[in-house]
Design a protein around this motif. Structure first.
Motif, PDB file in Angstrom:
ATOM      1  N   VAL A  55       0.840  -1.199   0.000  1.00 31.31           N
ATOM      2  CA  VAL A  55       0.000   0.000   0.000  1.00 31.31           C
ATOM      3  C   VAL A  55       0.874   1.248   0.000  1.00 31.31           C
ATOM      4  N   ASP A  56       1.927   1.216   0.793  1.00 33.64           N
ATOM      5  CA  ASP A  56       2.806   2.374   0.876  1.00 33.64           C
ATOM      6  C   ASP A  56       3.426   2.713  -0.484  1.00 33.64           C
ATOM      7  N   SER A  57       3.861   1.688  -1.179  1.00 36.52           N
ATOM      8  CA  SER A  57       4.621   1.983  -2.392  1.00 36.52           C
ATOM      9  C   SER A  57       3.724   2.144  -3.610  1.00 36.52           C
ATOM     10  N   THR A  58       2.493   1.650  -3.559  1.00 32.93           N
ATOM     11  CA  THR A  58       1.623   1.769  -4.732  1.00 32.93           C
ATOM     12  C   THR A  58       0.441   2.710  -4.495  1.00 32.93           C
ATOM     13  N   GLY A  59       0.053   2.874  -3.248  1.00 36.20           N
ATOM     14  CA  GLY A  59      -1.124   3.679  -2.957  1.00 36.20           C
ATOM     15  C   GLY A  59      -2.420   2.944  -3.240  1.00 36.20           C
ATOM     16  N   GLU A  60      -2.298   1.692  -3.717  1.00 31.74           N
ATOM     17  CA  GLU A  60      -3.491   0.924  -4.068  1.00 31.74           C
ATOM     18  C   GLU A  60      -3.863  -0.059  -2.951  1.00 31.74           C
ATOM     19  N   SER A  61      -5.099  -0.552  -3.006  1.00 34.65           N
ATOM     20  CA  SER A  61      -5.561  -1.515  -2.014  1.00 34.65           C
ATOM     21  C   SER A  61      -4.866  -2.861  -2.208  1.00 34.65           C
ATOM     22  N   ALA A  62      -4.494  -3.479  -1.089  1.00 33.55           N
ATOM     23  CA  ALA A  62      -3.799  -4.770  -1.154  1.00 33.55           C
ATOM     24  C   ALA A  62      -4.549  -5.794  -0.315  1.00 33.55           C
ATOM     25  N   TYR A  63      -4.544  -7.057  -0.786  1.00 31.44           N
ATOM     26  CA  TYR A  63      -5.344  -8.086  -0.143  1.00 31.44           C
ATOM     27  C   TYR A  63      -4.590  -9.392   0.039  1.00 31.44           C
ATOM     28  N   LEU A  64      -5.064 -10.150   0.994  1.00 28.94           N
ATOM     29  CA  LEU A  64      -4.605 -11.532   1.154  1.00 28.94           C
ATOM     30  C   LEU A  64      -5.814 -12.430   0.961  1.00 28.94           C
ATOM     31  N   ASN A  65      -5.732 -13.331  -0.025  1.00 28.29           N
ATOM     32  CA  ASN A  65      -6.833 -14.253  -0.309  1.00 28.29           C
ATOM     33  C   ASN A  65      -6.421 -15.682  -0.018  1.00 28.29           C
ATOM     34  N   VAL A  66      -7.375 -16.456   0.476  1.00 28.13           N
ATOM     35  CA  VAL A  66      -7.105 -17.881   0.678  1.00 28.13           C
ATOM     36  C   VAL A  66      -8.247 -18.692   0.084  1.00 28.13           C
ATOM     37  N   PRO A  67      -7.979 -19.946  -0.241  1.00 38.09           N
ATOM     38  CA  PRO A  67      -9.053 -20.794  -0.761  1.00 38.09           C
ATOM     39  C   PRO A  67     -10.032 -21.133   0.352  1.00 38.09           C
ATOM     40  N   SER A  68     -11.293 -21.213  -0.018  1.00 40.27           N
ATOM     41  CA  SER A  68     -12.321 -21.620   0.928  1.00 40.27           C
ATOM     42  C   SER A  68     -12.775 -23.023   0.557  1.00 40.27           C
TER      43      SER A  68
ATOM     44  N   SER B 241      -7.539 -10.813   4.528  1.00 41.12           N
ATOM     45  CA  SER B 241      -6.958  -9.610   5.109  1.00 41.12           C
ATOM     46  C   SER B 241      -7.046  -8.487   4.090  1.00 41.12           C
ATOM     47  N   VAL B 242      -7.267  -7.304   4.585  1.00 41.43           N
ATOM     48  CA  VAL B 242      -7.525  -6.164   3.707  1.00 41.43           C
ATOM     49  C   VAL B 242      -6.724  -4.956   4.159  1.00 41.43           C
ATOM     50  N   ARG B 243      -6.074  -4.306   3.234  1.00 45.02           N
ATOM     51  CA  ARG B 243      -5.421  -3.039   3.547  1.00 45.02           C
ATOM     52  C   ARG B 243      -5.823  -2.045   2.472  1.00 45.02           C
ATOM     53  N   GLU B 244      -6.561  -1.017   2.837  1.00 45.55           N
ATOM     54  CA  GLU B 244      -7.074  -0.093   1.825  1.00 45.55           C
ATOM     55  C   GLU B 244      -5.997   0.835   1.282  1.00 45.55           C
ATOM     56  N   GLY B 245      -6.112   1.161   0.020  1.00 44.32           N
ATOM     57  CA  GLY B 245      -5.161   2.064  -0.621  1.00 44.32           C
ATOM     58  C   GLY B 245      -5.350   3.487  -0.138  1.00 44.32           C
ATOM     59  N   THR B 246      -4.479   4.368  -0.619  1.00 43.46           N
ATOM     60  CA  THR B 246      -4.523   5.752  -0.149  1.00 43.46           C
ATOM     61  C   THR B 246      -5.125   6.701  -1.173  1.00 43.46           C
ATOM     62  N   HIS B 247      -5.208   6.263  -2.428  1.00 44.97           N
ATOM     63  CA  HIS B 247      -5.841   7.104  -3.433  1.00 44.97           C
ATOM     64  C   HIS B 247      -7.314   7.311  -3.081  1.00 44.97           C
ATOM     65  N   SER B 248      -7.831   8.467  -3.460  1.00 44.66           N
ATOM     66  CA  SER B 248      -9.225   8.715  -3.120  1.00 44.66           C
ATOM     67  C   SER B 248     -10.153   7.829  -3.957  1.00 44.66           C
ATOM     68  N   VAL B 249      -9.714   7.517  -5.164  1.00 44.65           N
ATOM     69  CA  VAL B 249     -10.443   6.510  -5.940  1.00 44.65           C
ATOM     70  C   VAL B 249      -9.682   5.206  -5.846  1.00 44.65           C
ATOM     71  N   ARG B 250     -10.259   4.257  -5.169  1.00 40.63           N
ATOM     72  CA  ARG B 250      -9.536   3.005  -4.952  1.00 40.63           C
ATOM     73  C   ARG B 250     -10.498   1.834  -4.873  1.00 40.63           C
ATOM     74  N   HIS B 251      -9.952   0.665  -5.052  1.00 38.55           N
ATOM     75  CA  HIS B 251     -10.763  -0.552  -4.936  1.00 38.55           C
ATOM     76  C   HIS B 251     -11.051  -0.821  -3.460  1.00 38.55           C
ATOM     77  N   THR B 252     -12.257  -1.365  -3.221  1.00 40.55           N
ATOM     78  CA  THR B 252     -12.630  -1.659  -1.843  1.00 40.55           C
ATOM     79  C   THR B 252     -13.204  -3.063  -1.739  1.00 40.55           C
ATOM     80  N   SER B 253     -12.839  -3.768  -0.708  1.00 41.91           N
ATOM     81  CA  SER B 253     -13.452  -5.052  -0.415  1.00 41.91           C
ATOM     82  C   SER B 253     -13.456  -5.246   1.088  1.00 41.91           C
ATOM     83  N   TRP B 254     -13.778  -6.432   1.544  1.00 36.65           N
ATOM     84  CA  TRP B 254     -13.865  -6.651   2.983  1.00 36.65           C
ATOM     85  C   TRP B 254     -13.520  -8.091   3.340  1.00 36.65           C
ATOM     86  N   VAL B 255     -13.091  -8.237   4.553  1.00 40.16           N
ATOM     87  CA  VAL B 255     -12.738  -9.565   5.038  1.00 40.16           C
ATOM     88  C   VAL B 255     -13.962 -10.470   4.984  1.00 40.16           C
TER      89      VAL B 255
END
Lengths: 229, 229
Positions: A92-105, A114-128
């Motif tokens: 997130v720090d180096s790209t400003g974009e949202s970063a995620y950790l996905n696992v198989p269900s 796991s979710v870390r939101e980006g810093t740009h005002s227009v950014r992708h959003t999701s949730w745990v």
DNA sequence: ATTTGTATTTCACTTATTGAAACGCTCATT
DNA sequence: AATGAGCGTTTCAATAAGTGAAATACAAAT
């Protein structure tokens, strides 16, 4: 794999799933949704209620506190999320974009762990807890072992329109156990930019289970080729 | 027979509980813990496994992804946590201490539903999903309707030593639905200080479900987990 | 080689789950 | 008022489904 499963329990869990999906559901709806007779659904829901997995209010059945309790416990026992924390933050720090950790269900899906939101005002959003199809998504391709030579996968405008997803595998014992990913609005990125981020994501993903300080002697356990360069 | 509950399902959920409690448990341990025969426990755990509620690795059974998924969903449907967000933040801002939202759970316990950590370097810490006894704790007293005249409860060195907890009720329809609380290291607070914080917590708690602007009838339909603008 | 512990399968017993039907209820329609 | 539709709930006989002791196999420790 004979029928080693109990129908009653399966039905109860199915019911629990529909209650949690809907957030609030009436008995009749839940029964319909799960394909059960009203009396059976009532009995099972009452059992779920008695154990705190659902609760009732005037509008019907709602997820109970036991569910959030167990969910929180499960998450806290998930060592991957703490191990991936720093990697997500660096991305997130180096790209400003949202970063995620996905696992198989369990079913053929993945979920956001796991979710870390980006810093740009227009950014992708999701949730745990959000579900993600394994096909047509970058993280899904990674989780299925479809990672290309270069160690990452880029999918533009796949499942979700207007975004480009970049994912790389977290590997343990020769198996893909998770996908690290960055999702960016497509208009903001070029092919070159995607590759640059891709290399970054791949590097971070590789580092999650192999912290840099220690110099691990070559332990070779590769079931699938491409155990990373 | 007014006992409308399903033994099989109860046992399966009990098993799920022990798996989540322990984080990782072997079949024999789980069976012992739940008071079941090995064969029954195996059958039920397999059902749980087949539905994604537990998974196996070499060390035994662990909470599955379905649990964190449902937990996250349940939390997101819990409108109280979003309604209480600002109140919690204001309490932390003005006191520097950790602030919590507690709700009653199924058995005679409460659980932490929302957590906002204080800013002091020495501060109380807890986590979402943590269980709290209803007796001997400030939040518990509040949840049981044992709030004093002045609208808040102070408990010093109750369940947890060395801390003073200050809690106030969130009331809806004449019922206590949650407790808002601030927990502070006892050495740092005086009786007067506790009263001051008490009034503050009571005021915030009262405001959570009565924000002047909107007049929302209790028709809460969160259809799809769509992204809010 | 023996012991201890675990995971797993089998199977006869019968308990516990099931669903249709019936009932009371509320709400909307006629 | 009368009617009908939908929901929540209870009842109950049929039987499908869950149960646990015992047997088996395997692994590790003594």
């Amino acid at each position: 794999m004979a029928d080693t499963s109990t129908r009653t329990v399966e039905r109860a869990l199915l019911l629990l799933g529909t209650v949690c999906d809907r957030g609030s559901v009436t008995l009749a709806d839940a029964a319909r949704d799960a394909g059960l007779s009203a009396s059976t659904a009532l009995r099972l829901l009452r059992t779920l209620e008695g154990t705190g997995f659902v609760r009732r209010d005037d509008n019907g059945y709602r997820p109970g506190m036991r569910v959030v309790q167990l969910g929180a416990q499960a998450l806290s026992h998930e060592s991957l999320v703490s191990l991936a924390e720093e990697a997500l933050e660096r991305l997130v720090d180096s790209t400003g974009e949202s970063a995620y950790l996905n696992v198989p269900s369990h079913d053929g899906h993945g979920i956001y762990l796991s979710v870390r939101e980006g810093t740009h005002s227009v950014r992708h959003t999701s949730w745990v807890g959000r579900s993600i199809p394994l096909e047509g998504s970058a993280a899904g391709a990674v989780l299925r072992g479809r990672t290309a030579e270069d160690g990452f996968v880029v999918v533009s405008n796949g499942i979700e329109p207007d975004v480009t997803a970049i994912a790389a595998p977290v590997i343990s014992g020769g198996h893909v156990v998770a996908a690290l990913s960055v999702v960016v609005p497509s208009y903001r990125i070029t092919d070159d930019g995607a590759r640059r981020i891709g290399r970054q994501v791949a590097a971070e993903a590789a580092g999650i289970l192999t912290p840099p300080p220690t110099n691990t002697p070559p332990t070779n356990e590769s079931t699938s080729p491409g155990a990373q360069a």
